[in-house]
Each structure stands twice: as structure tokens, then as C-alpha cells.
Motif scaffolding. Structure first.
Motif, PDB file in Angstrom:
ATOM      1  N   UNK A 257       0.831  -1.203   0.000  1.00 23.12           N
ATOM      2  CA  UNK A 257       0.000   0.000   0.000  1.00 23.12           C
ATOM      3  C   UNK A 257       0.872   1.262   0.000  1.00 23.12           C
ATOM      4  N   UNK A 258       2.151   1.110   0.443  1.00 26.30           N
ATOM      5  CA  UNK A 258       3.066   2.269   0.446  1.00 26.30           C
ATOM      6  C   UNK A 258       3.756   2.336  -0.915  1.00 26.30           C
ATOM      7  N   UNK A 259       3.007   2.745  -1.928  1.00 30.79           N
ATOM      8  CA  UNK A 259       3.531   2.648  -3.295  1.00 30.79           C
ATOM      9  C   UNK A 259       4.658   3.649  -3.547  1.00 30.79           C
ATOM     10  N   UNK A 260       4.636   4.809  -2.891  1.00 26.53           N
ATOM     11  CA  UNK A 260       5.694   5.801  -3.112  1.00 26.53           C
ATOM     12  C   UNK A 260       6.948   5.473  -2.307  1.00 26.53           C
ATOM     13  N   UNK A 261       6.761   4.937  -1.112  1.00 27.64           N
ATOM     14  CA  UNK A 261       7.907   4.584  -0.268  1.00 27.64           C
ATOM     15  C   UNK A 261       8.531   3.267  -0.711  1.00 27.64           C
TER      16      UNK A 261
ATOM     17  N   UNK B 234       3.996   3.350   5.918  1.00 27.19           N
ATOM     18  CA  UNK B 234       2.754   4.059   5.594  1.00 27.19           C
ATOM     19  C   UNK B 234       2.763   5.474   6.187  1.00 27.19           C
ATOM     20  N   UNK B 235       3.447   5.640   7.321  1.00 27.06           N
ATOM     21  CA  UNK B 235       3.604   6.993   7.885  1.00 27.06           C
ATOM     22  C   UNK B 235       4.451   7.832   6.927  1.00 27.06           C
TER      23      UNK B 235
ATOM     24  N   UNK C 235       3.316  11.390  -0.150  1.00 27.52           N
ATOM     25  CA  UNK C 235       2.142  11.621  -1.010  1.00 27.52           C
ATOM     26  C   UNK C 235       1.734  13.090  -1.016  1.00 27.52           C
ATOM     27  N   UNK C 236       2.246  13.866  -0.062  1.00 26.67           N
ATOM     28  CA  UNK C 236       2.006  15.311  -0.092  1.00 26.67           C
ATOM     29  C   UNK C 236       2.966  16.006  -1.045  1.00 26.67           C
ATOM     30  N   UNK C 237       4.004  15.290  -1.491  1.00 29.14           N
ATOM     31  CA  UNK C 237       4.949  15.875  -2.447  1.00 29.14           C
ATOM     32  C   UNK C 237       6.331  16.107  -1.862  1.00 29.14           C
ATOM     33  N   UNK C 238       6.502  15.888  -0.565  1.00 20.16           N
ATOM     34  CA  UNK C 238       7.833  16.035   0.038  1.00 20.16           C
ATOM     35  C   UNK C 238       8.558  14.690  -0.043  1.00 20.16           C
TER      36      UNK C 238
ATOM     37  N   UNK D  64       4.130  16.913   4.576  1.00 19.26           N
ATOM     38  CA  UNK D  64       4.124  16.574   3.151  1.00 19.26           C
ATOM     39  C   UNK D  64       4.064  17.821   2.277  1.00 19.26           C
ATOM     40  N   UNK D  65       3.601  18.910   2.857  1.00 14.32           N
ATOM     41  CA  UNK D  65       3.442  20.147   2.075  1.00 14.32           C
ATOM     42  C   UNK D  65       4.703  21.004   2.050  1.00 14.32           C
TER      43      UNK D  65
END
Ligand code: PEP
Ligand code: MN
Length: 332
Positions: free
Chosen positions: A68-72, A217-218, A224-227, A196-197
Motif C-alpha cells: 500500500x506504500x507505493x511511493x515509499x 505508511x507513515x 504523497x504530499x509531495x515532500x 508533506x506540504x
């Protein structure tokens, strides 16, 4: 993801399930076997919750094939992320972060910043907002401590790290190079979303009762905010069985290195809780493949306002840095 349905699932129910999933940008096929019907799902499956799917009529099992943590995760991002802080490339070069648990005075920060620089540290740490278990213990200097940390870092030529415990502290802490999320805040999702911002490196500590998946997931909340500048930190988990303050989960280091592209550093100080255990835990972490260490140091540990029992002296830090270098050279 794959769903296993009962073999007698009526066709309209399958069609309805697939139509429902398509609303979440997931599409699926259908393979009927002798004992069950399989629905392989592709698309934005990270949005799906296997336990919620498993509660639906006819669904016997829902199993995730990709995290589920696709970006990490490493699947979508195979190469290591390098977080750049000043001249330091965390994730590429081994990194030693050292300093006191809490900023206490100008004299202390001046002494310690020079000492940790001489010992070979690349970053200076110091807490100004201290999340303490008891409200009656030292809570950190707050605002006046920020300048002491930043000034000491500037004088010694070291970028700085401090804990951010609330998004309202962002402006006050804007001069600090890396913001740490402490173990107690790993699942403070409001804070993670705010982080994340921003475009600032975040050192995210593992919650004392969090799984590796929950840590990732943390991190995903921030990514997912872009950071994209996230450094993970293993700092010991609660077992109730260890002689130390927490059980340093050494196995999490190679596991995280395999699952994620983010740098993984280790804080042996909060795991140890005692100065004599810091060096062996640190060396174990280095041997297990940590990208760096975060170590608490105090010029006079006996008088420290917080975590004095686990603080190394500058001389002990120097010895640890030397042993770390020898161990890394031996393992190279
Ligand atoms: C700290 O690094 O000062 C700290 C409080 O750590 P943790 O959040 O891991 O307890
Ligand atoms: Mn501490």
C-alpha cells in the motif's frame, strides 16, 4: 491484489463488485476454478483495504500483491533516495548525527557542537520541544533554544536537526535544516500531512509500538504530499522483555533497505537508555547496513536535563566514530 470468491458467487454479484472497484480506478479479470473464483485486480490497488473487501459477501480472501506504500516502496522507485542536507548526502554517504537530547544553554551548545564536529559528526541535533512521558520533567527550552541550536550549528559548520511536535512550530523552526518526527508522533497524521506540504528533509522515527509497514505508511503520508525528502529512523520498540530501554529491532534495517528506497538510520541512544549499551547497539546497526546513526551526547551527562543516562561523552562519541569507521572499512 487478488480476490478469492466462493465458487457459487452469482455473476451479477461479480459484475457489481467489479463496477464498484472501477470507481476506485481498479479493474479486474475473472478466472473460475473448481473450488473458487479468482479476481486478479490491477490499477490503483493501494487505495483498497483488504480487510474491508474480505467483509463483503462471497469474498473469501483479499490478498495484496503490491504494498500500500507505493511511493515509499522500491517497486515503483528502485534506486536509493539521497536526502541532501547542506554538503551531506544522507543515503549515499554514511552519516553521523550527534548532539544533546535537549538544548540547555549557549555554553552547552557551543561546547557540544565543536565536540561532535571534531568527532566526525556531519549533523548537529538538539531538542527544543521535548515530548516527555511526565509533564513534570524538563519540556525543552522552546523558542529561545532554537537560536542556540541554529547558531551553534552555524559556528561549527554543521546543519541542524530538531524535533517538530506540531505544525504550528514550522515558522519558528524554519532555520533548522532537518525536522524530526519523534516516536510518539509517528502516527500523528495531521502533522505528517502538513510535513508533506513543505520542502524540508524529515527524519521520521519509528513508533515504539509500530510495525515496519506502519512506519512505511507513515512515510507515505509525507511522500504523497509531495515532500520526497524522508529519512527513516529505527529507535527501538517496546517488548517488555529487554534489559535496555527498548528493543533495538536490528532486523528492521535490512528489511527496510529491501522494501524502501528511503535512507534508514538508527538511533541507538533511545533504544539503549544507558550509555554503556549505545556503542554495541550502534555497531550492530552499522553491521546490519544502517545509512547512519543518531547519537545523544552531553558534555556532563550527570547534569543533563533529559536523557543523561544514555548520553555519551564527547570522548566516547569519538571512540564510537572511530570504531564505526573501522567496522565499515572491514565490511566494505
Ligand atoms: C529524541 O530524539 O530526542 C527523542 C525524543 O526520540 P524518540 O522520539 O525516539 O523517543
Ligand atoms: Mn532524548
Amino acid at each position: 491484489m487478488i480476490l478469492m470468491l466462493q465458487k457459487n458467487t452469482p455473476e451479477p454479484a461479480i459484475r457489481q463488485l467489479l463496477a464498484q472497484l472501477s470507481l476506485q480506478n481498479v479493474k479486474g479479470g475473472c478466472v473460475a476454478g473448481d473450488n473458487a473464483i479468482l479476481l486478479p485486480l490491477v490499477g490503483e490497488t493501494w487505495r483498497l483495504d483488504p480487510s474491508a473487501l474480505q467483509a463483503l459477501p462471497f469474498v473469501m480472501e483479499a490478498r495484496r500483491l503490491t504494498p500500500a506504500y507505493r511511493l515509499a516502496g522500491r517497486t515503483a522507485h528502485p534506486e536509493n533516495t539521497v536526502v541532501t542536507v547542506g554538503d551531506v548526502s544522507v543515503g549515499a554517504d554514511f552519516c553521523l548525527i550527534a548532539g544533546p537530547c535537549a538544548v540547555e544553554s549557549a555554553y552547552q551548545m557551543d561546547t557540544l557542537s565543536r565536540a561532535v564536529k571534531d568527532a566526525g559528526a556531519q549533523l548537529l541535533r538538539g531538542g527544543v520541544f521535548k515530548p516527555r512521558t511526565s509533564p513534570y520533567t524538563f519540556q525543552g527550552m522552546g523558542e529561545p533554544g532554537v537560536d542556540l541550536l541554529v547558531q551553534a550549528g552555524r559556528n561549527a559548520g554543521l546543519p541542524t536537526v530538531t524535533e517538530i511536535s506540531d505544525a504550528s512550530q514550522m515558522e519558528l523552526l524554519s532555520g533548522v535544516d532537518v525536522w524530526q518526527v519523534g516516536t510518539r508522533n509517528m502516527q500523528n497524521f495531521t502533522l505528517l500531512k502538513a510535513l508533506g506540504q513543505v520542502r524540508k528533509p524529515i527524519l521520521l522515527k519509528r513508533g515504539a509500538a509500530a510495525t515496519v509497514e506502519e512506519l512505511l505508511l507513515a512515510a507515505e503520508y509525507i511522500l504523497s504530499g509531495g515532500n520526497e525528502q524522508v529519512i527513516l529512523c529505527e529507535r527501538g520498540i517496546r517488548s517488555g522483555l529487554t534489559a535496555a530501554r527498548a528493543a533495538l529491532d536490528v532486523s528492521s534495517i535490512p528489511v527496510l533497505k529491501r522494501l524502501t528506497h528511503l535512507p534508514v538510520i538508527v538511533d541507538p541512544s533511545h533504544a539503549a537508555g544507558r550509555a554503556d549499551l549505545v556503542e554495541p547497539l550502534a555497531l550492530a546497526a552499522v553491521a546490519a547496513g544502517a545509512d547512519g546513526l543518531l547519537v545523544e551526547v552531553h558534555d556532563r551527562p550527570a547534569t543533563a536535563l533529559s536523557d543523561g543516562a544514555q548520553a555519551l561523552t564527547p570522548a566516547q562519541l569519538t571512540q564510537l566514530a572511530e570504531k564505526t569507521a573501522r567496522l565499515r572499512a572491514a565490511l566494505a
